[in-house]
Design an enzyme around this catalytic site. Structure first.
Site, mmCIF file in Angstrom:
data_model
loop_
_atom_site.group_PDB
_atom_site.id
_atom_site.type_symbol
_atom_site.label_atom_id
_atom_site.label_comp_id
_atom_site.label_asym_id
_atom_site.label_seq_id
_atom_site.Cartn_x
_atom_site.Cartn_y
_atom_site.Cartn_z
ATOM 1 N N GLU A 7 0.855 -1.188 0.000
ATOM 2 C CA GLU A 7 0.000 0.000 0.000
ATOM 3 C C GLU A 7 0.884 1.230 0.000
ATOM 4 O O GLU A 7 1.196 1.800 1.046
ATOM 5 C CB GLU A 7 -0.976 -0.014 1.186
ATOM 6 C CG GLU A 7 -2.095 1.006 0.966
ATOM 7 C CD GLU A 7 -3.081 1.086 2.116
ATOM 8 O OE1 GLU A 7 -3.563 0.035 2.587
ATOM 9 O OE2 GLU A 7 -3.371 2.224 2.531
ATOM 10 N N HIS A 9 1.457 4.795 -1.968
ATOM 11 C CA HIS A 9 0.677 5.687 -2.822
ATOM 12 C C HIS A 9 1.522 6.726 -3.552
ATOM 13 O O HIS A 9 2.579 7.130 -3.103
ATOM 14 C CB HIS A 9 -0.377 6.404 -1.990
ATOM 15 C CG HIS A 9 -1.275 5.469 -1.237
ATOM 16 N ND1 HIS A 9 -1.998 4.480 -1.854
ATOM 17 C CD2 HIS A 9 -1.563 5.374 0.088
ATOM 18 C CE1 HIS A 9 -2.712 3.822 -0.940
ATOM 19 N NE2 HIS A 9 -2.454 4.344 0.240
ATOM 20 N N HIS A 160 -9.448 0.054 -0.891
ATOM 21 C CA HIS A 160 -8.834 1.087 -0.046
ATOM 22 C C HIS A 160 -9.906 2.102 0.345
ATOM 23 O O HIS A 160 -10.845 2.329 -0.420
ATOM 24 C CB HIS A 160 -7.699 1.757 -0.840
ATOM 25 C CG HIS A 160 -6.926 2.771 -0.073
ATOM 26 N ND1 HIS A 160 -7.350 4.075 0.096
ATOM 27 C CD2 HIS A 160 -5.744 2.669 0.587
ATOM 28 C CE1 HIS A 160 -6.453 4.722 0.827
ATOM 29 N NE2 HIS A 160 -5.471 3.897 1.141
ATOM 30 N N ASP A 282 1.504 2.185 3.807
ATOM 31 C CA ASP A 282 0.625 3.353 3.669
ATOM 32 C C ASP A 282 1.428 4.635 3.492
ATOM 33 O O ASP A 282 0.995 5.711 3.894
ATOM 34 C CB ASP A 282 -0.372 3.496 4.828
ATOM 35 C CG ASP A 282 -1.692 4.129 4.367
ATOM 36 O OD1 ASP A 282 -1.811 4.485 3.178
ATOM 37 O OD2 ASP A 282 -2.596 4.278 5.206
HETATM 38 ZN ZN ZN Z 1 -3.584 4.155 2.031
#
Ligand code: ZN
Length: 319
Positions: A7, A9, A160, A282
């Site tokens: 994950e 981004h 998500h 994340d």
């Molecule tokens: Zn995320």
């Protein structure tokens, strides 16, 4: 130990504006810093990966991405463009990056075609979906074609969070509870349960759903889901596998993204099994080095640690 994050981004200048709603649930200064890091694909990001010992980032467009676009045609063309950019970035750094496609879910047929193109022509490993698309969830009959393609291509869909269509009444007067700290998790867990009870996994038994944030709380509640399903189901719904937990153990894979705490990791491992737990950070909303340090030091079995760090991702994403 080879470490793969699922994950991770990014955003592009052209698509940055879609995040305006997401910015409203963050501190402005923290959002500005995250935005700066989202726009960097191969500079500071690679340095931070090296420093953290993160070998591979599986990149995904930041929430809500293309799904916030109101115009169907624009969504289709922008999804194709950003997936092309993602593929080019991976091609330039094949040992460091992989990617999840962005899908123009506003147009289900086009989304299914873009998923197929992304996997078979661009080498992407599945797609990341940011919650609802203008109020439509992934159990909608119109989106069965996307699941059909995902199952056929044997790639996962990563669900998500994003800002909800509206906020639950219980949150009224408490804007601090709206966003990643709380409501995004309950929204996303609810969305995942829509897939179970909406029959997606009965229609597509080989479908693979990824959830971040240690499974959005679901690993903790399997027994209660089953118990209360048996007691309260009077809606005429039949689950082919019998119990809700059977789907969450079979079709669901989770990542550790955004959670660096041992008790929920141990719960996830016990509830779902070590083959269904994968690593994620994340980034840039959490720090890569904090996440990799947690992975390396968590009090878990060494074989499970290797599965979480890389072997599950290598199998699931064919890396
Ligand atoms: Zn995320």
């Amino acid at each position: 130990m080879r470490t793969i994050g699922l994950e991770e981004h990014f955003v592009t200048p052209e698509l940055e504006g879609y995040g305006a709603g997401t910015a409203t649930v963050a501190q402005p200064g923290r959002w500005a810093e995250a935005s700066r890091r989202l726009l960097d694909l191969t500079g500071e990001r690679l340095e931070a990966m090296d420093a953290a010992g993160l070998d591979v980032q599986v990149l995904s467009l930041n929430s809500p991405g293309i799904q916030a676009e109101p115009d169907l045609g624009v969504a289709v063309s922008r999804a194709a463009a950003v997936n092309d950019l993602l593929a080019a970035t991976i091609e330039a750094h094949p040992s460091r990056f992989a990617g999840f496609a962005a899908l123009p879910l506003q147009d289900p047929q086009a989304a299914a075609k873009e998923l197929e193109r992304s996997v078979t022509q661009l080498g992407l490993r599945g797609a990341l979906v940011n919650a609802h698309t203008h109020g439509r969830y992934l159990d909608d009959p119109a989106l069965r074609v996307v699941w059909e393609h995902a199952e056929g291509l044997d790639v996962p869909l990563y669900l998500h969070p994003a800002n909800g269509v509206d906020a639950a009444h219980v949150l009224s007067g408490h804007p601090e509870l709206i966003g990643p700290m709380w409501s995004w998790g309950t929204d996303t867990a609810s969305h995942a349960l829509r897939l179970v009870f909406g029959g997606v996994f009965d229609d597509f038994p080989g479908a693979k759903l990824l959830l971040g944030h240690m499974g959005e709380g679901l690993p903790y509640v399997l027994w209660r889901l089953d118990s209360r399903w048996g007691f309260h189901n009077h809606h005429g719904i039949e689950l082919h596998r019998g119990l809700p937990s059977a789907y969450l153990r079979h079709n669901l894979y989770i990542t550790t993204s955004g959670v660096c705490s041992a008790p929920p990791l141990q719960c996830a491992l016990a509830a779902l099994g070590p083959d269904h737990v994968l690593f994620g950070t994340d980034y840039p909303f959490e720090e890569m080095d904090v996440a990799t340090e947690f992975l390396r030091t968590a009090p878990i079995d060494e074989g499970d640690r290797a599965k979480i760090a890389h072997t599950n991702a290598e199998r699931l994403l064919k890396l």
